[in-house]
Motif scaffolding. Structure first.
Motif, PDB file in Angstrom:
ATOM      1  N   TRP A   1      28.754  45.260  51.453  1.00 11.45           N
ATOM      2  CA  TRP A   1      30.055  44.981  50.849  1.00 11.45           C
ATOM      3  C   TRP A   1      30.991  44.336  51.876  1.00 11.45           C
ATOM      4  O   TRP A   1      31.686  43.352  51.575  1.00 11.45           O
ATOM      5  CB  TRP A   1      30.666  46.260  50.296  1.00 11.45           C
ATOM      6  CG  TRP A   1      32.134  46.127  49.966  1.00 11.45           C
ATOM      7  CD1 TRP A   1      33.189  46.625  50.673  1.00 11.45           C
ATOM      8  CD2 TRP A   1      32.703  45.410  48.879  1.00 11.45           C
ATOM      9  NE1 TRP A   1      34.375  46.285  50.088  1.00 11.45           N
ATOM     10  CE2 TRP A   1      34.113  45.529  48.966  1.00 11.45           C
ATOM     11  CE3 TRP A   1      32.164  44.667  47.819  1.00 11.45           C
ATOM     12  CZ2 TRP A   1      34.978  44.936  48.053  1.00 11.45           C
ATOM     13  CZ3 TRP A   1      33.024  44.094  46.914  1.00 11.45           C
ATOM     14  CH2 TRP A   1      34.415  44.226  47.024  1.00 11.45           C
TER      15      TRP A   1
ATOM     16  N   ILE B   1      31.811  43.534  42.151  1.00 16.49           N
ATOM     17  CA  ILE B   1      33.140  44.062  42.502  1.00 16.49           C
ATOM     18  C   ILE B   1      33.487  45.246  41.600  1.00 16.49           C
ATOM     19  O   ILE B   1      33.970  46.291  42.063  1.00 16.49           O
ATOM     20  CB  ILE B   1      34.207  42.951  42.386  1.00 16.49           C
ATOM     21  CG1 ILE B   1      33.945  41.835  43.398  1.00 16.49           C
ATOM     22  CG2 ILE B   1      35.614  43.532  42.593  1.00 16.49           C
ATOM     23  CD1 ILE B   1      34.834  40.621  43.199  1.00 16.49           C
TER      24      ILE B   1
ATOM     25  N   PRO C   1      38.783  46.046  45.714  1.00 15.44           N
ATOM     26  CA  PRO C   1      38.140  45.614  44.461  1.00 15.44           C
ATOM     27  C   PRO C   1      39.086  45.747  43.266  1.00 15.44           C
ATOM     28  O   PRO C   1      39.134  44.862  42.396  1.00 15.44           O
ATOM     29  CB  PRO C   1      36.940  46.547  44.332  1.00 15.44           C
ATOM     30  CG  PRO C   1      36.656  47.004  45.712  1.00 15.44           C
ATOM     31  CD  PRO C   1      37.986  47.073  46.401  1.00 15.44           C
TER      32      PRO C   1
ATOM     33  N   LEU D   1      34.673  36.773  48.002  1.00 16.26           N
ATOM     34  CA  LEU D   1      35.423  37.321  46.874  1.00 16.26           C
ATOM     35  C   LEU D   1      36.520  36.373  46.434  1.00 16.26           C
ATOM     36  O   LEU D   1      36.740  36.163  45.240  1.00 16.26           O
ATOM     37  CB  LEU D   1      36.018  38.678  47.266  1.00 16.26           C
ATOM     38  CG  LEU D   1      34.994  39.743  47.680  1.00 16.26           C
ATOM     39  CD1 LEU D   1      35.717  41.037  48.041  1.00 16.26           C
ATOM     40  CD2 LEU D   1      33.989  39.977  46.573  1.00 16.26           C
TER      41      LEU D   1
END
Length: 630
Positions: free
Chosen positions: A407, A535, A562, A416
């Motif tokens: 992550w 996510i 997230p 992201l």
């Protein structure tokens, strides 16, 4: 029913059932009394007659069955028989061995003795001659009949072919259709010969009066265990036992096991002590009598046969057995006496059901209780597994190790932010796309690995807990081994991975159909559904809980939340709806995995044959119904 409590007369003034008294004692034979009826003093029974050359004189041919005439009693007995016949016991569990023995015992007596006598009032009186190996039962039977109907000697203990002597008019009753239907039999032709092992030999002879049969049974203390059961089967079907043992075997435990059964069921009984030597005769008979008294059999009619070589043609040649023949003549010669003997045994058997059937119910209860313990172990173990998984899915504990590292790689790389790019933004190069795909794939694998490890670990703990608790129940270890070795076990990891992959696809479909596409931002922003799915999963696994307020997981310094990314894309309300649906779907899939994992244990329990919860109650109710109907 109350057993006779009066002791035999000891004054030596006549034949009353005590050894060595009366005229018969002078010829080294024991005096006798007819079998007492229910509640009767043996001294009140008339002295048996002497001298008929026919072994048992012909009297009224039949006796009345002691049963109500309205059919209700038979119906209740038939219902009871059916309930007992249908009982199942789980192999190896508490109560199985004892329960099966009791079940077979009660079922055989209901089928072979009680119900036939309730259904027909004209059944011949069956006198079973039973006892120890080498006691001379066959010689005695031949002598009582007056001709050779059964073989004697060393072959008898090694064969299992009982011989039943009866009048030709009664032989059909003892055929397969009426008397112990499950037992094969053969009709004797000519000279008495033993039958095959396990086969009843029917010897029809005019020397036997109608309405009476003599049965030479297998030895109760034979070296072959099956002979014991065979002998017990015939004794359970008899109206009167003539139990024969020797001066050297009468103290054997096996002898008293059978005699105590007669006592407990108040069976019409006479005992014969054979091969009694002249030297020490009085002390021997007194000791045997004391043992009978001590075991609650003081009211049994007793006889003694001296040690003798007066045997020819497999029969006694002198008056050695006259006193026993006369006793049987008295028993079978009068309708009232015959009815008294049969009723006593019948009522004794019915009375014995007051304790035998509740004891059977207690063995059933032991099985039910064992089944509850085994079932509770499965329920508890998988309930604990469900709680472990529920906790692990939401407390952030999975966000450590490889999953946290993957992550952080994705978050730190800017993937992201780029996943939520403007529609006019420049596309990435192929190398950058490949690298991004590797990082996303690694994160996706880490998610699946973490979820798989959580489910597999919880199920393994459950299986170990069940095996441990089942091991504490006698017979449970074998059941656990059967459950764990069933085909299809060991596929949990593969099944879990498949379920997680399908769950991820569901989330991707939800985010595409119900997420940003319904918001105005969708006109300006595109997004990668695979990354958005990851996510959302990270958020569902408790990212916020694990990174709020510091703590063990606060080391994630990516600064990317997230939940903040998802709210910007979906909005708070839509995010809550998608999250709730995703959680429910994951829980449903996990519960399905747990349910499949417990199937081998549930199947082992279902196939074990453990009685149902209401079985014992039905047996107690049947006992009550039987008492009411009497």
């Amino acid at each position: 029913m109350t057993r006779p409590s009066a002791a035999p007369d000891t004054s030596g003034s006549g034949p009353t059932g005590r050894f060595g008294t009366g005229p018969a004692a002078t010829s080294d034979q024991h005096s006798h009394a007819s079998a007492p009826g229910p509640g009767e003093d043996p001294r009140a029974i008339a002295q048996a007659r002497r001298g008929p050359t026919v072994p048992v004189p012909a009297g009224p041919a039949k006796h009345r069955a002691p049963a109500p005439e309205d059919g209700r009693f038979e119906q209740i007995l038939e219902t009871l028989r059916r309930q007992i016949r249908d009982l199942e016991f789980a192999e190896g569990l508490p109560g199985s061995e004892e329960g099966r023995v009791l079940q077979a015992d009660v079922l055989a007596q209901l089928t072979d003795y009680v119900l036939p006598r309730v259904r027909r009032p004209d059944i011949p009186l069956l006198i079973a001659v039973a006892g120890s190996t080498g006691a001379g039962k066959s010689t005695l039977v031949n002598s009582l009949v007056g001709e050779q109907v059964t073989t004697t000697g060393v072959r008898r203990p090694t064969t299992n072919s009982p011989v039943l002597a009866c009048n030709p008019a009664d032989v059909d009753w003892f055929g397969e259709a009426s008397f112990i239907p499950s037992l094969p039999r053969v009709r004797q032709q000519g000279l008495a010969m033993p039958g095959k092992d396990g086969m009843l030999v029917l010897a029809a002879t005019e020397a036997m009066p109608p309405g009476v049969a003599l049965l030479d049974t297998p030895d109760v203390d034979s070296a072959v265990a099956a002979h014991h059961e065979f002998a017990a089967k015939f004794l359970d079907a008899a109206d009167l036992w003539v139990f024969v043992t020797t001066s050297t075997r009468y103290a054997d435990a096996r002898v008293w096991e059978f005699l105590q059964v007669a006592r407990d069921r108040d069976t019409s009984l006479s005992v014969v002590l054979s091969r009694v030597p002249r030297k020490g005769r009085r002390q021997l008979l007194d000791h045997f009598g004391a043992m009978l008294e001590a075991n609650g059999l003081g009211g049994a009619t007793r006889f003694a046969i001296p040690e003798t070589d007066q045997i020819q043609g497999e029969r006694f040649t002198s008056n050695v057995a006259d006193h026993i023949r006369e006793f049987l003549a008295d028993v079978a010669g009068e309708a009232e006496q015959r009815d008294r003997v049969s009723r006593r045994t019948f009522i004794g058997v019915i009375d014995s059901f007051r304790t035998r059937i509740p004891e059977l119910a207690r063995q059933v209860e032991a099985q039910i209780e064992a089944g509850r313990a085994l079932g509770s172990a499965v329920d508890d173990a998988y309930a604990t597994a469900r709680r472990r998984i529920d906790t692990g899915l939401g407390d952030g504990s999975l966000l450590r190790g490889p999953l946290l590292a993957r992550w952080q790689e994705v978050a730190a790389s800017g993937e992201l932010a780029r996943s939520l790019r403007g529609k006019r933004a420049r596309r990435s190069g192929r190398a950058e796309q490949a690298e991004r795909g590797q990082r996303v794939a690694a994160l996706e694998d880490a998610v699946r690995d973490a979820l798989e490890a959580l489910v597999v670990s919880a199920c393994e703990h459950a299986s170990e807990e069940i095996e441990g608790r089942w091991r504490e129940v006698p017979g449970g270890q074998a059941m656990a081994s059967r459950a764990l070795n069933q085909p299809g076990t060991g596929l949990l990891a593969q099944q879990t991975r498949q379920e997680i992959a399908e769950w991820q696809r569901e989330i991707a479909e939800m985010t595409t159909a119900s997420g940003a596409t319904k918001r105005s931002v969708a006109r300006f922003v595109t997004f990668d559904p695979d990354i958005v799915t990851l996510i959302l999963i990270i958020d569902l696994l408790g990212y916020e809980q694990s990174h709020s307020g510091g703590g063990a997981h606060a080391a994630d310094t990516s600064g990317t939340s997230p939940q903040r990314l998802l709210k910007g894309l979906f909005g708070a309300q839509s995010l809550r709806s998608i999250g709730a649906t995703a959680r429910d779907n994951l829980r449903r899939r996990v519960l399905g995995l747990l349910q499949r994992e417990r199937v081998p244990f549930d199947s082992a329990l279902a196939s074990a044959g453990i009685p149902s919860e209401d079985t014992a109650v039905q047996l107690y109710q049947a006992t009550y119904n039987l008492e009411i109907a009497r």
